[in-house]
Design a protein around this motif. Structure first.
Motif: not given
Lengths: 145, 344
Positions: B188-197
């Protein structure tokens, strides 16, 4: 025997259920007001000032009753009107998972559908009697000993 | 900071239960635009809105208010009605939260404003992720991300919201709705970071603010101000919709011969012709050019000297509200001599 002046507002989108319940309550000398969604219910509640409200939760949308109850509670003249929730929420949305605690729902009774009519009537009568007792003026009341 | 995960399809349940903490207000569509408004049902909420007409500022600094009443023999009686109303602002964008943090500095620093502070204390903020449109430049203004000023923040995670808990009140909201939340995984954290980017790449409008105070110093006599003065209508729309404009006017409402009255304040704008008019008839900023220049200088230069950052958060409201299409980002880029600065 109940007073003719006692009005009950039913807010439920299931018209057959509203008709059945209102026939039952009218047979017990209550005046019944009917609404089929939250907005209509709130409007009627403000206009007619019922003595008790029976509210469904899942209507046009699944949280409509929750929002309507809060609107009613934030209306000064309806702050203390007893609200009975009659809903199949917990069977229709078992993943909701939050019990109907009065600290957040601001209701007086929660009854799951299908409802036991004699049980509902008993609760309504008890609540109406309480309400009438509380409405009696303090002057003339016998002091408790 | 506690982080939990909330399924999007449970947001209506969540909003229903958190009503115990206050009236739920959220962006609602009105004539093709959006306004923060009290919800009477969940379906009215439009959390995918680009921006509201007025910012959340209106909840802490209303357009008009009576501060106190006075009467001979009774003195001053503060008007406190409604100040303690608990409101939950649902779906506030990061730039608007950043703006509230800026207003907090103004009204809770050197000069405490009890009216503002009481309201602010009673407004809970549930922030939400957004996607930039053609007028957004909050990333340039470093206001696309907030780490304070919210009770909860709902970060975009596809079918879920990554929920950041910012305060004890936010934690109480999560506890009250516990069964709706889930634990967060590393995925989830990795996905959130990807979306933020991905969101960072979505900005179309850029301004470079690093040396802006110096640029403003150098361009004080630029012709740009006269051109803007010719164009500006002095309507004040930009100030009214700005989430950080806080100028207000104070008037005593009384009658000649009366022994009572009230003191009122209402929003004001430095673009208004009477803003710098003082007793005796002197007006320090008679021309439109001097007034619009003052607004830019206060936001981008004066505020930096006082508080360490510009008071503009890049929400884009002034750009979308201006009837003659004055574009703050364009003006800054013009002053710099560039078309559209790269976003850093």
């Amino acid at each position: 025997m109940t007073s003719e002046a006692e009005k009950i507002l039913i807010v439920d989108d299931d018209r057959d259920f509203v008709e059945a319940l209102s026939a039952f309550l009218e047979a017990h000398n209550y005046i019944v007001l009917k609404a089929h969604d939250g907005r209509e219910g709130l409007k009627l509640a403000k206009m007619q000032r019922p003595d008790l409200i029976i509210m469904d939760i899942i209507m046009n949308e699944r949280t409509e009753g929750f929002f309507t109850v809060q609107e009613i509670r934030r209306t000064a003249e309806l702050e203390t009107v007893p609200i009975f929730i009659l809903s199949s929420l917990y069977s229709q949305a078992p993943d909701f998972g939050i019990p109907p605690n009065s600290s957040w729902l601001a209701h007086d009774e929660f009854l799951s559908k299908p409802v036991n009519m004699p049980d509902l009537l008993e609760k309504v009568q008890r609540r109406m009697a309480e309400r009438q007792r509380n409405a009696e003026p303090l002057v003339g009341r016998k002091a408790e000993t | 900071m506690k982080i939990r995960k909330l399924p999007k399809d449970k947001l209506d349940f969540f909003a229903s239960v958190v009503q115990q903490f206050g009236e739920v207000h959220a962006p609602v569509e009105q004539d093709g635009k959006y306004v923060f408004k009290r919800l009477s049902r969940w379906s009215e909420a439009r959390l995918d809105y680009p921006r509201t007409i007025l910012p959340p500022k209106k909840y802490v600094l209303p357009q008009r208010e009576t501060l106190f009443r006075y009467r001979e023999g009774e003195g001053y009686v503060p008007c406190t009605e409604g100040l303690d109303k608990r409101v939950i602002l649902f779906g506030v964008h990061a730039c608007d939260i950043y703006a509230l943090n800026i207003l907090d500095q103004v009204f809770s620093g050197k000069y405490d404003d009890p009216y503002y502070q009481t309201r602010r204390k009673n407004v809970a903020i549930i922030g939400i992720d957004c996607w930039p449109d053609e007028h957004c430049f909050c990333r340039s203004m470093r206001a696309d991300f907030v780490d304070k000023g919210f009770d909860l923040f709902l970060g975009e995670l596809g079918d879920h919201y990554l929920t950041f808990v910012g305060t004890a009140l936010g934690d109480d909201m999560v506890l009250a709705t516990g069964p709706l939340f889930q634990d967060v995984s590393q995925e989830d954290i990795d996905e959130y970071k990807r979306r933020s980017s991905g969101k960072r790449q979505g900005f179309k409008l850029h301004v470079e603010i690093r040396d802006l105070p110096e640029i403003f110093e150098m361009e004080y006599r630029s012709e740009i101000w006269d051109e803007l003065g010719d164009k500006c209508l002095s309507c004040g729309s930009c100030s009214m919709v700005c989430p950080t404009c806080y100028c207000y006017d104070v008037v005593d409402d009384t009658q000649l011969g009366s022994r009572e009255g009230s003191r009122k304040r209402s929003w004001d704008s430095c673009l208004f012709a009477t803003h710098a008019l003082v007793a005796g008839g002197e007006n320090f900023r008679k021309g439109r050019a001097s007034r619009i220049k003052y607004r830019f200088y206060h936001k981008q230069r004066g505020f930096v000297a006082e508080y360490g950052r510009p008071s503009c958060v890049g929400c884009g409201r002034c750009i979308s509200a201006c009837p003659v299409k004055i574009d703050i980002a364009e003006v800054i880029n013009q002053l710099r001599g560039v078309q559209n600065a790269p976003c850093r």
